[in-house]
Design an enzyme around this catalytic site. Structure first.
Site, PDB file in Angstrom:
ATOM      1  CD  GLU A 182      -3.042  -1.104   2.201  1.00 14.82           C
ATOM      2  OE1 GLU A 182      -2.870  -0.468   3.247  1.00 14.82           O
ATOM      3  OE2 GLU A 182      -4.119  -1.664   1.928  1.00 14.82           O
ATOM      4  CD  GLU A 251      -4.651  -5.943   2.529  1.00 15.06           C
ATOM      5  OE1 GLU A 251      -5.485  -5.297   3.177  1.00 15.06           O
ATOM      6  OE2 GLU A 251      -3.439  -5.923   2.749  1.00 15.06           O
TER       7      GLU A 251
END
Ligand SMILES: *[C@@H]1O[C@H](CO)[C@@H](O)[C@H](O)[C@H]1NC(C)=O
Ligand SMILES: CC(=O)N[C@H]1CO[C@H](CO)[C@@H](O)[C@@H]1O
Length: 726
Positions: A182, A251
């Site tokens: 991320e 995710e």
């Protein structure tokens, strides 16, 4: 049908075997990953190996397989593997190779997200705290000391995986690896140095030649051949940065984390199955569920203000039992999508609108046809005509028709049985003994004195949650204006503060995940002469992500940085920050490890009527025999305040039932409409976490040592051992 299928799959297996012996490989194109020449739609689920005990791993992996998953995904936890620079640890819960071998033996693939920044609601986002003290270091940017450390650790992991032949082309289970995590939002914030760093990370990873593709999640523009992937609750609208890359969801949040002080988040399975179906019918080919099994943040592994339970409302609950109907409904979904796999991977769909918010996506080849009928309206049912039949579609749902005729699955029609966690006491009354942690008693362990206040992480290096700040105030008779008291104000960067004046408990203040700073402000009793102020500052995990007051998380402060003032005196206010303070790193009970079999004999425990209870800073111990059966075990800590629990020397985590969940909760979740992590929280007005997992893997048949340390005066009498059933 069975026979025909079997013959077909034999042919395929033979074909694959020939192919793989020629060139075992994992590659990709715009449609999907290609494993040994075969395109696949893959369902993967996260199981973080240190969040369960090794004896639980085979059962969890088996449940993943039976639930229709093709792969198991995990992060790699740097601070667990390298507790001191160059001293590596891969034993017990951190035996990554053993975990991956079990995944392989079960016939599943593995996805290895090395990071080594992992976030994961894990202490310090997975970074070892010593890394912060490497000279000249700056995390996750174009900084030579950081890049050197990151490369060394990443290489170490990749080399182990190569040596153990863990990558798919070497015969192992790993089909994908991840570098960084991320990073997109950080890069955006940092600008040029961020971009330089992420390009470096990508090249460094590719240079390690694992033989499997690398991914970077939540990162818009990684250089080829890295695949950028989506994280979020919905990813159907995501497109990779190049046309020739597959659409991967790293995710897909099955729920959300529980933080101390907030309600427990749930995500309805109708919404997860809806999101996954939309992703697949929009060209997605890898879905990784975060989490398949969330598990437990044992010891001091949880991130800032994150609860010990990492249940995550995952498909398998914290204790290892199926979370139904979630697990069963998703298993049905995986089955239905697998029936459409060849059509999905062969052609692009024909999309037709059948009405407002009503859509048909049809994948038609010469030999097969699969259809997805969607109703995207969150409120109303839809009736559609498709082919020669009519179909009723519940709000916010998709029906899957693997033959373009018969509905095999609708995301909002749940057939799987419904179960709830039940906790039944198995040991209701323990026989306890107590030991008092004396507030502010310099002399034991690591103590020192210094002029002024110190930052906590810089002082403890996170070797313990606790740092004592102690000082003396000289009070003359003319100083006291208000009889026997004055007003003490302590400003702290967090996370929890217990205040003792002349050995008496005065009160507690604490922060929250949203703002970990705190202020203690209260009248305190003083007398003429030398008064002892003792402040116990406790950390509750180091932050794992985020920018707070524009400061990056690894530089956030903890502890009493002041000012500390005493007001309401004749002279006005006295600044206590600018005087000598005495410090003690950790507790006396920690120095002697009184939670271990051996250490527990080093202090005098008190039992019977002399035993302390409901008193701050108290250690309690008891022993018990393992209850019969295989049901998972949990301690009911409802009557306790805050502290830590040990079983046979293993910390099972921090408890904090005194922190009552606040905020907006609902009684029942509405699955329809866009999900957010605050949409559906339960149990406000009760402790965020009441039950604490006691892994059977840490028990022996008889004489198990249970030690509880409580900071806030909880009532140990009601602590019970329960078994979980569903
Ligand atoms: C803590 O240590 C870091 C690194 O040595 C230093 O940069 C920082 O200023 C220290 N913080 C405080 C509040 O002393
Ligand atoms: C990529 C993405 O969707 N991120 C979101 C995930 O959920 C959190 C919490 O709701 C958001 O803050 C993120 O933006």
């Amino acid at each position: 049908m069975g026979n025909l299928l079997r013959i077909e799959s034999c042919v395929i297996i033979l074909f694959l075997w020939v192919l793989s012996s020629v060139s075992a490989s994992v590659t990709y194109d715009h449609k999907s990953l290609i494993i040994n020449g075969q395109r696949r739609i893959l369902f993967s689920g996260a199981i973080h190996y240190p969040r369960s005990t090794p004896d639980m791993w085979p059962g969890l992996i088996q449940k993943a397989k039976e639930g229709g998953l093709d792969a198991v995904e995990t992060y790699v936890f740097w601070n667990g593997h390298e507790p001191q620079p160059g001293k590596f640890y891969f034993e017990d819960r951190f035996d990554l190779v053993k975990f991956l071998k079990l995944v392989h033996e079960a016939g599943l693939y593995a996805i290895l997200r090395i990071g080594p920044f992992v976030c994961a609601e894990w202490n310090f986002g997975g970074f070892p705290v010593w890394l912060k003290y490497v000279r000249g270091i700056s995390f996750r940017t174009d900084n030579e000391p950081f890049k050197a450390a990151m490369q060394r650790f990443t290489e170490h992991i990749v080399n182990i995986m190569k040596a153990e032949r863990m990558f798919e082309p070497l015969g192992g289970p790993i089909i994908l690896a991840q570098i960084e995590n991320e990073y997109g939002p950080v890069e955006w914030e940092l600008g040029a140095p961020g971009k330089a760093y992420s390009d470096w990370a990508a090249k460094m990873a590719v240079g390690l030649k694992t033989g499997v593709p690398w991914v970077m999640c939540k990162q818009d523009d990684p250089p080829d051949p890295i695949i950028n992937t989506c994280n979020g609750y919905y990813c159907e609208g995501f497109t990779p940065n190049q046309k020739y890359k597959p659409k991967i969801w790293t995710e897909n949040w099955t729920g959300w984390l529980t933080e101390y002080g907030a309600g427990v988040p749930k995500r309805p399975v109708e919404d997860i199955s809806y999101a996954v179906t939309r992703f697949i019918e929009n060209g997605g080919s890898v879905v990784n569920y975060y989490m398949f099994h969330g598990g437990t943040n044992f010891g001091r592994t949880s991130g800032l203000f994150v609860a010990t339970s990492y249940d995550y409302d995952a498909f398998v609950d914290e204790f290892g039992l199926l979370n139904q109907p979630k697990w069963g409904h998703m298993k049905e979904l995986h089955g239905a999508i697998k029936q459409c796999e060849s059509a999905l991977l062969s052609v692009d769909p024909e999309v037709t609108w059948l009405g407002k918010n009503l859509e048909a996506r049809v994948f038609k080849t010469k030999s097969s046809c699969a259809a997805f009928l969607g109703n995207y309206d969150p409120k109303t049912w839809g009736k559609v005509r498709f082919g020669n039949a009519e179909y009723d579609l519940p709000p916010w749902s998709v029906s899957i028709l693997p033959d373009c005729k018969t509905v095999a699955f609708n995301t909002a029609k749940v057939n799987a049985p419904w179960t709830e966690m039940n906790f039944t006491p198995v040991i209701k009354w323990f026989s306890w003994q107590s030991y008092n942690e004396i507030p502010g008693s310099p002399g034991a362990g690591k103590t020192f004195s210094k002029f002024g206040l110190v930052e906590q992480v810089n002082t403890t290096w996170d070797s313990t949650d606790y740092l004592w700040y102690m000082t003396e105030i000289d009070i003359k008779s003319h100083d006291l204006k208000n009889g026997h008291s004055a007003h003490l104000t302590v400003m702290s960067a967090g996370h929890v503060l217990h205040v003792f004046v002349n050995g008496q408990y005065s009160g507690t203040a604490y922060g929250s995940l949203g703002d970990n700073r705190l202020t203690f402000s209260q009248e305190v009793e003083l007398f003429v002469g030398s008064n002892k102020i003792a402040l116990l500052s406790a950390s509750v995990g180091l932050p794992n992500v985020g920018v707070f007051h524009s400061v990056h998380f690894e530089t956030w402060n903890v502890g009493v940085l002041g000012p500390v003032t005493l007001s309401g005196l004749s002279e006005g206010a006295r600044d206590l920050s600018k005087q000598t303070w005495y410090y003690q790193i950790g507790l006396k009970g920690e120095f002697s490890a009184i939670y271990t079999e051996r250490g527990s004999t080093s202090v005098n425990w008190v039992g019977g009527s002399a035993m302390a209870n409901k008193r701050p800073l108290t250690w309690y111990k008891t022993t018990f025999d393992e209850p019969a059966g295989n049901d998972p075990l949990a301690l009911d800590m409802l009557s306790m305040g805050k502290g830590q629990i040990w079983i046979n020397g293993h910390s099972i985590g921090r408890h904090w039932p005194a922190y009552i969940a606040k905020g907006n909760c609902v009684d029942k979740c509405n699955y329809a409409g866009t999900y957010t992590d605050t949409k559906c929280r339960l149990y406000c007005g009760t402790p965020s976490q009441r039950w604490f997992h006691v892994p059977r893997g840490w028990l022996k048949p008889t004489g198990n040592l249970l030690v509880v340390f409580d900071e806030m005066g909880g009532d140990i009498g009601y602590v019970a051992l329960t078994k979980e059933t569903r």
